[in-house]
Design a protein around this motif. Structure first.
Motif, PDB file in Angstrom:
ATOM      1  N   HIS A  99       0.810  -1.207   0.000  1.00 38.11           N
ATOM      2  CA  HIS A  99       0.000   0.000   0.000  1.00 38.11           C
ATOM      3  C   HIS A  99       0.848   1.264   0.000  1.00 38.11           C
ATOM      4  O   HIS A  99       0.367   2.324   0.348  1.00 38.11           O
ATOM      5  CB  HIS A  99      -0.931  -0.001   1.220  1.00 38.11           C
ATOM      6  N   TYR A 100       2.096   1.140  -0.390  1.00 34.03           N
ATOM      7  CA  TYR A 100       2.982   2.304  -0.415  1.00 34.03           C
ATOM      8  C   TYR A 100       2.590   3.216  -1.571  1.00 34.03           C
ATOM      9  O   TYR A 100       2.489   2.805  -2.710  1.00 34.03           O
ATOM     10  CB  TYR A 100       4.438   1.847  -0.563  1.00 34.03           C
ATOM     11  N   ASP A 101       2.354   4.489  -1.266  1.00 29.65           N
ATOM     12  CA  ASP A 101       1.974   5.465  -2.281  1.00 29.65           C
ATOM     13  C   ASP A 101       2.987   6.614  -2.236  1.00 29.65           C
ATOM     14  O   ASP A 101       2.887   7.495  -1.385  1.00 29.65           O
ATOM     15  CB  ASP A 101       0.560   5.982  -2.013  1.00 29.65           C
ATOM     16  N   PRO A 102       3.981   6.608  -3.131  1.00 29.25           N
ATOM     17  CA  PRO A 102       5.017   7.638  -3.077  1.00 29.25           C
ATOM     18  C   PRO A 102       4.468   9.047  -3.334  1.00 29.25           C
ATOM     19  O   PRO A 102       4.988  10.026  -2.811  1.00 29.25           O
ATOM     20  CB  PRO A 102       6.011   7.234  -4.153  1.00 29.25           C
ATOM     21  N   SER A 103       3.399   9.169  -4.111  1.00 27.12           N
ATOM     22  CA  SER A 103       2.871  10.504  -4.397  1.00 27.12           C
ATOM     23  C   SER A 103       2.308  11.159  -3.137  1.00 27.12           C
ATOM     24  O   SER A 103       2.452  12.367  -2.949  1.00 27.12           O
ATOM     25  CB  SER A 103       1.804  10.452  -5.485  1.00 27.12           C
ATOM     26  N   SER A 104       1.699  10.386  -2.261  1.00 28.48           N
ATOM     27  CA  SER A 104       1.168  10.973  -1.031  1.00 28.48           C
ATOM     28  C   SER A 104       2.306  11.395  -0.100  1.00 28.48           C
ATOM     29  O   SER A 104       2.205  12.399   0.593  1.00 28.48           O
ATOM     30  CB  SER A 104       0.229  10.005  -0.324  1.00 28.48           C
ATOM     31  N   GLN A 105       3.398  10.639  -0.108  1.00 26.22           N
ATOM     32  CA  GLN A 105       4.534  11.004   0.728  1.00 26.22           C
ATOM     33  C   GLN A 105       5.178  12.292   0.218  1.00 26.22           C
ATOM     34  O   GLN A 105       5.506  13.178   0.996  1.00 26.22           O
ATOM     35  CB  GLN A 105       5.563   9.875   0.756  1.00 26.22           C
TER      36      GLN A 105
END
Length: 63
Positions: A8-14
Motif C-alpha cells: 500500500h505504499y503510495d510515493p505521491s502521497s509522501q
C-alpha cells in the motif's frame, strides 16, 4: 509476497505531504500579508545594511 505496508505504499502521497510541510511557513506569511515582493525587499534592505556596516568599519578602523 510483499508485506502489507509495501503493498500500500503510495510515493505521491509522501511527496505531497513533504511539500505541504515544507511550505507551511509560506502559507503563514501569506496569511499575515507578507508577499514574495516583501521578502525580496527585506533581503535587499539587509544586504544594504550589511554593506553600510562594512563600509563604516573599513572607514573608521582599516583606512
Amino acid at each position: 509476497m510483499l508485506p502489507d505496508s509495501a503493498e500500500h505504499y503510495d510515493p505521491s502521497s509522501q511527496v505531497r505531504g513533504s511539500f505541504m510541510r515544507s511550505t507551511q511557513h509560506l502559507q503563514r506569511q501569506h496569511e499575515r500579508g507578507l508577499t514574495a515582493a516583501d521578502r525580496d525587499r527585506r533581503t535587499i534592505r539587509l544586504m544594504l545594511g550589511l554593506l553600510l556596516l562594512g563600509f563604516a568599519f573599513w572607514y573608521f578602523f582599516l583606512r
